[in-house]
Write an enzyme that holds these catalytic residues in place. Structure first.
Site, mmCIF file in Angstrom:
data_model
loop_
_atom_site.group_PDB
_atom_site.id
_atom_site.type_symbol
_atom_site.label_atom_id
_atom_site.label_comp_id
_atom_site.label_asym_id
_atom_site.label_seq_id
_atom_site.Cartn_x
_atom_site.Cartn_y
_atom_site.Cartn_z
ATOM 1 N N ASP A 1 43.833 68.582 59.116
ATOM 2 C CA ASP A 1 42.819 69.428 58.477
ATOM 3 C C ASP A 1 43.058 69.455 56.971
ATOM 4 O O ASP A 1 44.152 69.830 56.517
ATOM 5 C CB ASP A 1 42.903 70.849 59.053
ATOM 6 C CG ASP A 1 41.761 71.748 58.607
ATOM 7 O OD1 ASP A 1 40.962 71.342 57.753
ATOM 8 O OD2 ASP A 1 41.683 72.882 59.123
ATOM 9 N N HIS B 1 40.158 70.470 62.464
ATOM 10 C CA HIS B 1 39.465 71.701 62.091
ATOM 11 C C HIS B 1 38.384 72.000 63.139
ATOM 12 O O HIS B 1 37.667 71.115 63.584
ATOM 13 C CB HIS B 1 38.806 71.512 60.714
ATOM 14 C CG HIS B 1 38.243 72.763 60.142
ATOM 15 N ND1 HIS B 1 38.995 73.623 59.367
ATOM 16 C CD2 HIS B 1 37.007 73.314 60.224
ATOM 17 C CE1 HIS B 1 38.251 74.645 59.001
ATOM 18 N NE2 HIS B 1 37.040 74.486 59.511
ATOM 19 N N SER C 1 38.001 79.552 60.412
ATOM 20 C CA SER C 1 37.455 78.884 59.234
ATOM 21 C C SER C 1 36.863 79.919 58.275
ATOM 22 O O SER C 1 37.564 80.836 57.843
ATOM 23 C CB SER C 1 36.438 77.836 59.673
ATOM 24 O OG SER C 1 36.128 76.964 58.606
#
Length: 321
Positions: free
Chosen positions: A260, A290, A160
């Site tokens: 996501d 995610h 991320s």
């Protein structure tokens, strides 16, 4: 495939929680968040040697946690790893940091250096976290003898926001040092200040996800502006790598979550890498949302992702196929 049942079976725990920040601040909501994020039947992660250290940086020492295999071998591959958390949350103890580091350490026989970069809270903004990561990578590169690692097999990666920071750091190291890591390992990462719209195939999948787990345009705008300390127009290629010239970057492995909102950013970035002549491999973790590296390795999609990451780190000269 459908959302993996290990995740979907816990969606009910998120009902009534408006945001992670509010959930973390309220003890009763925090308990539900912890139950959702934690897998109660998770097997213990690998046991490896762990120690704390710090890299010198322009904003002060950058804490790092070093994971080393049990034997005394030298010349190991290494991975500098960065957790996620929207640039404003996360730490070295979260599963995405600690469990991932332990798994890659054991599977690849690698030294993993997990970086506790400064978070964008209390007035901290870009380039501070970026500077911390660049400093940590340079420290690993300069301490290969002490760490027992092969200078030619230093990989860099993150999940991320951590993947964004890893890519920006690799670009800066290319530009300033004439050096790039052996490989980039990027899990469910976003590279754009404004994320591209989802495809016609992806959009209906995202409708199945609870609002708390979505990254709608207003959410992404808030994250970006908090990171930059201002509007998206401030983002250079180090802050948002989709804005960068990508020629000469090292091979990159992109592992995306099937469900996501940020997946379109990674897919578009993979195209930019390929157009720049960069060796890139992109895979999708089926049924995953995610942040799936916070799940344990007993989940097949997680195990496969960790296996791909470990192979890239271990080989140090290309991407697993």
């Amino acid at each position: 495939m459908p959302v993996h049942p290990v995740v979907s079976s816990r969606f009910h725990l998120l009902e009534g929680i408006e945001s992670f920040e509010k959930g973390m601040a309220d003890p009763s909501l925090r308990a539900r968040l912890d139950e959702f994020m934690s897998i109660t039947d998770a097997p213990a992660p690998p046991t490896v040697a762990v120690r704390e250290d710090a890299a010198p940086g322009p904003h002060g020492p950058v804490p790092v946690r070093i994971y080393t295999p049990a034997d005394e071998a030298t010349g190991r591959p290494s991975l500098v790893w960065l957790h996620g958390g929207a640039f404003r949350m996360g730490d070295l103890d979260m599963p995405e940091a600690d469990w991932t580091a332990r798994q890659v350490c054991e599977r690849a026989g690698a030294v993993v250096v997990s970086v506790d970069y400064r978070l964008c809270v209390g007035g901290v903004t870009f380039p501070v976290p970026h500077d911390d990561v660049v400093a940590a990578v340079r420290w690993v590169r300069d301490c290969t003898d002490t760490l027992g690692v092969d200078a030619d097999r230093i990989s860099l990666g993150g999940a991320s926001a951590g993947g964004n920071l890893a890519t920006g750091a690799a670009l800066r190291l290319r530009d300033e040092d004439g050096w790039v890591p052996a490989a980039l390992l990027l899990a469910y990462t976003t590279f754009h200040a404004v994320v591209p719209a989802p495809s016609l195939r992806l959009a209906p999948l995202l409708a199945e996800i609870p609002r708390l787990l979505r990254f709608l345009p207003e959410d992404r705008r808030s994250i970006t502006e908090n990171y930059l300390g201002g509007p998206a127009s401030l983002a250079d290629g180090y802050a948002m790598p989709a804005n960068a010239v990508l020629d000469g970057l090292c091979p990159a492995l992109l592992i995306n979550s099937e469900y996501d909102d940020l997946r379109p950013s990674a897919e578009a970035f993979a195209g930019l890498l390929a157009a720049a002549g960069v060796d890139v491999r992109q895979v999708v973790a089926p049924g995953m949302l995610h942040g799936f590296l916070n799940l344990h390795a007993g989940v097949e999609a997680v195990d496969r992702a960790l296996g791909l990451m470990a192979a890239a780190v271990r080989d140090g000269n290309g991407l697993p196929r």
